[in-house]
Write a protein that holds these residues in place. Structure first.
Motif, short mmCIF file in Angstrom:
data_model
loop_
_atom_site.label_atom_id
_atom_site.label_comp_id
_atom_site.label_asym_id
_atom_site.label_seq_id
_atom_site.Cartn_x
_atom_site.Cartn_y
_atom_site.Cartn_z
N ASN A 241 -3.75 1.86 -14.39
CA ASN A 241 -3.03 2.14 -13.43
C ASN A 241 -3.39 3.70 -13.13
O ASN A 241 -3.46 4.26 -12.03
CB ASN A 241 -1.54 2.01 -13.34
N ASP A 242 -3.32 4.45 -14.29
CA ASP A 242 -3.65 5.78 -14.18
C ASP A 242 -5.03 6.40 -13.56
O ASP A 242 -5.12 7.02 -12.67
CB ASP A 242 -3.51 6.46 -15.33
N ALA B 134 -19.61 7.55 9.20
CA ALA B 134 -19.15 6.26 8.61
C ALA B 134 -18.53 6.62 7.36
O ALA B 134 -17.74 5.69 6.72
CB ALA B 134 -20.50 5.48 8.32
N ARG B 135 -18.58 7.56 6.59
CA ARG B 135 -17.84 7.92 5.32
C ARG B 135 -16.39 8.07 5.58
O ARG B 135 -15.71 7.53 4.66
CB ARG B 135 -18.40 9.28 4.88
N ALA B 136 -15.79 8.31 6.59
CA ALA B 136 -14.24 8.32 7.08
C ALA B 136 -13.66 6.96 6.79
O ALA B 136 -12.88 6.74 6.38
CB ALA B 136 -14.05 8.93 8.26
N ARG B 137 -14.57 5.96 7.66
CA ARG B 137 -14.12 4.55 7.60
C ARG B 137 -14.38 4.10 6.06
O ARG B 137 -13.25 3.38 5.69
CB ARG B 137 -15.20 3.83 8.50
N GLN B 138 -15.28 4.38 5.45
CA GLN B 138 -15.43 3.83 4.12
C GLN B 138 -14.37 4.54 2.96
O GLN B 138 -13.77 3.76 2.32
CB GLN B 138 -16.95 4.48 3.37
N VAL B 139 -13.89 5.72 3.37
CA VAL B 139 -12.81 6.16 2.48
C VAL B 139 -11.45 5.44 2.53
O VAL B 139 -10.88 5.05 1.71
CB VAL B 139 -12.79 7.84 2.63
N ARG B 140 -11.23 5.39 3.98
CA ARG B 140 -9.97 4.64 4.32
C ARG B 140 -9.96 3.45 3.77
O ARG B 140 -8.90 2.74 3.11
CB ARG B 140 -9.91 4.57 5.89
N ARG B 141 -11.00 2.37 3.67
CA ARG B 141 -11.02 1.14 3.12
C ARG B 141 -11.16 1.03 1.66
O ARG B 141 -10.49 0.37 1.13
CB ARG B 141 -12.42 0.36 3.73
N ASP B 142 -11.63 2.03 1.16
CA ASP B 142 -11.71 2.17 -0.21
C ASP B 142 -9.92 2.55 -0.74
O ASP B 142 -9.44 1.99 -1.83
CB ASP B 142 -12.49 3.49 -0.99
N ILE B 143 -9.36 3.55 0.00
CA ILE B 143 -7.88 3.66 -0.20
C ILE B 143 -7.11 2.48 -0.18
O ILE B 143 -6.39 2.16 -0.98
CB ILE B 143 -7.42 4.80 0.58
N ALA B 144 -7.58 1.69 0.88
CA ALA B 144 -6.69 0.38 0.96
C ALA B 144 -7.06 -0.62 -0.12
O ALA B 144 -5.91 -1.26 -0.56
CB ALA B 144 -7.10 -0.21 2.36
N ARG B 145 -8.22 -0.61 -0.65
CA ARG B 145 -8.55 -1.61 -1.70
C ARG B 145 -8.00 -0.96 -2.96
O ARG B 145 -7.18 -1.94 -3.77
CB ARG B 145 -10.02 -1.32 -2.16
N ILE B 146 -7.75 0.17 -3.19
CA ILE B 146 -7.06 0.75 -4.54
C ILE B 146 -5.56 0.20 -4.33
O ILE B 146 -5.02 -0.20 -5.23
CB ILE B 146 -7.14 2.06 -4.65
N LYS B 147 -4.87 0.61 -3.10
CA LYS B 147 -3.65 0.11 -3.11
C LYS B 147 -3.21 -1.20 -3.22
O LYS B 147 -2.20 -1.68 -3.58
CB LYS B 147 -3.08 0.77 -1.73
N THR B 148 -4.22 -2.12 -2.74
CA THR B 148 -4.00 -3.43 -2.88
C THR B 148 -3.92 -3.84 -4.50
O THR B 148 -3.46 -4.59 -4.79
CB THR B 148 -5.23 -4.23 -2.19
N VAL B 149 -4.97 -3.17 -5.03
CA VAL B 149 -5.16 -3.63 -6.40
C VAL B 149 -3.97 -3.10 -7.01
O VAL B 149 -3.46 -4.11 -8.20
CB VAL B 149 -6.61 -3.01 -7.14
N LEU B 150 -3.43 -1.93 -6.92
CA LEU B 150 -2.11 -1.42 -7.54
C LEU B 150 -1.13 -2.28 -7.23
O LEU B 150 -0.26 -2.82 -8.19
CB LEU B 150 -1.90 0.18 -7.04
N GLY B 151 -0.93 -2.86 -6.04
CA GLY B 151 0.14 -3.74 -5.68
C GLY B 151 -0.13 -5.18 -6.47
O GLY B 151 0.86 -5.84 -6.88
N GLU B 152 -1.13 -5.59 -6.81
CA GLU B 152 -1.46 -6.77 -7.47
C GLU B 152 -0.86 -6.84 -8.83
O GLU B 152 -0.32 -7.62 -9.34
CB GLU B 152 -2.93 -7.24 -7.44
N LYS B 153 -1.29 -5.48 -9.35
CA LYS B 153 -0.87 -5.30 -10.79
C LYS B 153 0.51 -5.10 -10.97
O LYS B 153 1.16 -5.46 -11.87
CB LYS B 153 -1.62 -4.06 -11.35
N GLN B 154 1.08 -4.59 -9.93
CA GLN B 154 2.68 -4.34 -10.11
C GLN B 154 3.24 -5.72 -9.84
O GLN B 154 4.20 -6.14 -10.54
CB GLN B 154 3.21 -3.53 -9.18
N ALA B 155 2.95 -6.72 -9.13
CA ALA B 155 3.53 -7.89 -8.73
C ALA B 155 2.92 -8.98 -10.03
O ALA B 155 3.99 -9.92 -9.97
CB ALA B 155 2.89 -8.73 -7.47
N GLY B 156 2.05 -8.86 -10.48
CA GLY B 156 1.85 -9.75 -11.66
C GLY B 156 1.96 -9.15 -12.95
O GLY B 156 2.25 -9.45 -13.77
#
Length: 63
Positions: free
Chosen positions: A11-12, A41-63
């Motif tokens: 998580n850290d 295109a980098r701006a779009r890629q960064v936004r999507r990477d942020i969303a991926r990280i937030k999703t993984v963090l949410g999965e870890k908190q839920a599980g």
């Protein structure tokens, strides 16, 4: 960056990467506003990477 690459990280590590990406997104927004953004295109890629990280963090908190 793939979600499967992010899941083994702690998580850290994920929060640190999220902070770095948010700073980069902030800088890219400024570059776009001033007309200096080269890789649009980098701006779009960064936004999507942020969303991926937030999703993984949410999965870890839920599980």
């Amino acid at each position: 960056m793939k979600a499967s690459d992010l899941r083994p990280r702690t998580n850290d590590q994920l929060k640190e990467e999220l902070g770095n990406l948010r700073k980069e997104a902030f800088n890219l927004r400024f570059q776009k506003a001033s007309g200096q953004l080269q890789k649009t295109a980098r701006a779009r890629q960064v936004r999507r990477d942020i969303a991926r990280i937030k999703t993984v963090l949410g999965e870890k908190q839920a599980g």
